[in-house]
Scaffold this motif. Sequence first.
Motif, PDB file in Angstrom:
ATOM      1  N   GLN A   1     -23.523   6.451   4.811  1.00  0.00           N
ATOM      2  CA  GLN A   1     -22.780   5.538   5.689  1.00  0.00           C
ATOM      3  C   GLN A   1     -21.289   5.858   5.601  1.00  0.00           C
ATOM      4  O   GLN A   1     -20.519   5.081   5.039  1.00  0.00           O
ATOM      5  CB  GLN A   1     -23.056   4.089   5.284  1.00  0.00           C
ATOM      6  CG  GLN A   1     -24.544   3.748   5.301  1.00  0.00           C
ATOM      7  CD  GLN A   1     -24.854   2.366   4.789  1.00  0.00           C
ATOM      8  OE1 GLN A   1     -24.776   1.400   5.518  1.00  0.00           O
ATOM      9  NE2 GLN A   1     -25.202   2.295   3.502  1.00  0.00           N
ATOM     10  N   PRO A   2     -20.894   7.000   6.115  1.00  0.00           N
ATOM     11  CA  PRO A   2     -19.515   7.494   5.921  1.00  0.00           C
ATOM     12  C   PRO A   2     -18.454   6.574   6.507  1.00  0.00           C
ATOM     13  O   PRO A   2     -17.294   6.637   6.098  1.00  0.00           O
ATOM     14  CB  PRO A   2     -19.518   8.860   6.618  1.00  0.00           C
ATOM     15  CG  PRO A   2     -20.665   8.802   7.575  1.00  0.00           C
ATOM     16  CD  PRO A   2     -21.696   7.937   6.927  1.00  0.00           C
ATOM     17  N   TRP A   3     -18.816   5.740   7.473  1.00  0.00           N
ATOM     18  CA  TRP A   3     -17.828   4.849   8.078  1.00  0.00           C
ATOM     19  C   TRP A   3     -17.324   3.777   7.088  1.00  0.00           C
ATOM     20  O   TRP A   3     -16.339   3.097   7.371  1.00  0.00           O
ATOM     21  CB  TRP A   3     -18.425   4.178   9.321  1.00  0.00           C
ATOM     22  CG  TRP A   3     -19.664   3.370   9.024  1.00  0.00           C
ATOM     23  CD1 TRP A   3     -19.740   2.076   8.652  1.00  0.00           C
ATOM     24  CD2 TRP A   3     -21.008   3.837   9.089  1.00  0.00           C
ATOM     25  NE1 TRP A   3     -21.039   1.684   8.472  1.00  0.00           N
ATOM     26  CE2 TRP A   3     -21.856   2.761   8.750  1.00  0.00           C
ATOM     27  CE3 TRP A   3     -21.585   5.088   9.426  1.00  0.00           C
ATOM     28  CZ2 TRP A   3     -23.238   2.863   8.719  1.00  0.00           C
ATOM     29  CZ3 TRP A   3     -22.959   5.174   9.402  1.00  0.00           C
ATOM     30  CH2 TRP A   3     -23.775   4.085   9.041  1.00  0.00           C
ATOM     31  N   LEU A   4     -17.999   3.664   5.940  1.00  0.00           N
ATOM     32  CA  LEU A   4     -17.568   2.688   4.935  1.00  0.00           C
ATOM     33  C   LEU A   4     -16.469   3.256   4.022  1.00  0.00           C
ATOM     34  O   LEU A   4     -15.837   2.527   3.277  1.00  0.00           O
ATOM     35  CB  LEU A   4     -18.765   2.255   4.081  1.00  0.00           C
ATOM     36  CG  LEU A   4     -19.857   1.471   4.790  1.00  0.00           C
ATOM     37  CD1 LEU A   4     -21.005   1.189   3.840  1.00  0.00           C
ATOM     38  CD2 LEU A   4     -19.303   0.163   5.372  1.00  0.00           C
ATOM     39  N   ALA A   5     -16.273   4.565   4.075  1.00  0.00           N
ATOM     40  CA  ALA A   5     -15.314   5.205   3.172  1.00  0.00           C
ATOM     41  C   ALA A   5     -13.872   4.839   3.557  1.00  0.00           C
ATOM     42  O   ALA A   5     -13.564   4.569   4.707  1.00  0.00           O
ATOM     43  CB  ALA A   5     -15.493   6.722   3.229  1.00  0.00           C
TER      44      ALA A   5
END
Length: 203
Positions: free
Chosen positions: A199-203
Motif C-alpha cells: 500500500q505505497p500510498w500510505l508512505a
Amino acid sequence: MEAFLQVSGVAAALPQAHLDTDQIMPKQFLKGIDRQGLSRGFLFDLRFHAPGQERADFVLNRAPWRQAAILLTGPNFGCGSSREHAVWGLRELGLRCVIGTTFGGIFADNCARNGVPAISVEAPALERLMALAGDPATCVMRVDLQACTITTPADGQVLPFAFDPLRRHMLLNGLDAVGLTLEHDAEIARFEQQHLAAQPWLA
C-alpha cells in the motif's frame, strides 16, 4: 528495568487484608513522577504517627525487618486504584518482591513492570511463611524466580510456586512493556516494509 533473578534476605509479615493502594501510597505523595522520596510515603499511616514519628510497633520500623527485602502480605494486597507510585515506593524502600495469596490485578501488573514479582501461594503455605517471618531467628528467605521456588533455611523447606510465564520472562530479562515489544523489532520492521510495499500510498 532491573532484572529480577533471585533475592535472599529478611522477610517481613504484614497480614492485614485488603490493604489498598491509597493506604500503600497516600494521595499526598502523588505530586510527581520522578519516583524520588516515595519510600517515605509507603504505608505512611501505618508506619508513622506523624511525619518523622515512627510507630514503634509496626513491623517495618523494627529490627531486623527494617531491612526487609521480601514482604509477606494479607489477601487482596494492592486492591483499589491503579497508582503506580505504590510500587515505586515499595521498591525504593528496598523491598524486592511481595508474597501473598491474592493481589489487586493492576497492582500485580505494575509490580511486574517495575521489577517486583508479586508471587501468589496457597493460604497454608503463606501461614507457614508468616510464622517464620515473625521470628528474627527464622525470617531469612530466598526467592528464586528462575526456579520458581521459595526457600526457608530455618526449616529446610523449598516451596514451589506458579508464575505467569510472560511476567516471568519480563522480570528475568529486565523488560518493561517497551522492552518486551522491542524483542520483536525485526518482525515489526518486516511487517512495516511489506505493508507499505503493498500500500505505497500510505508512505
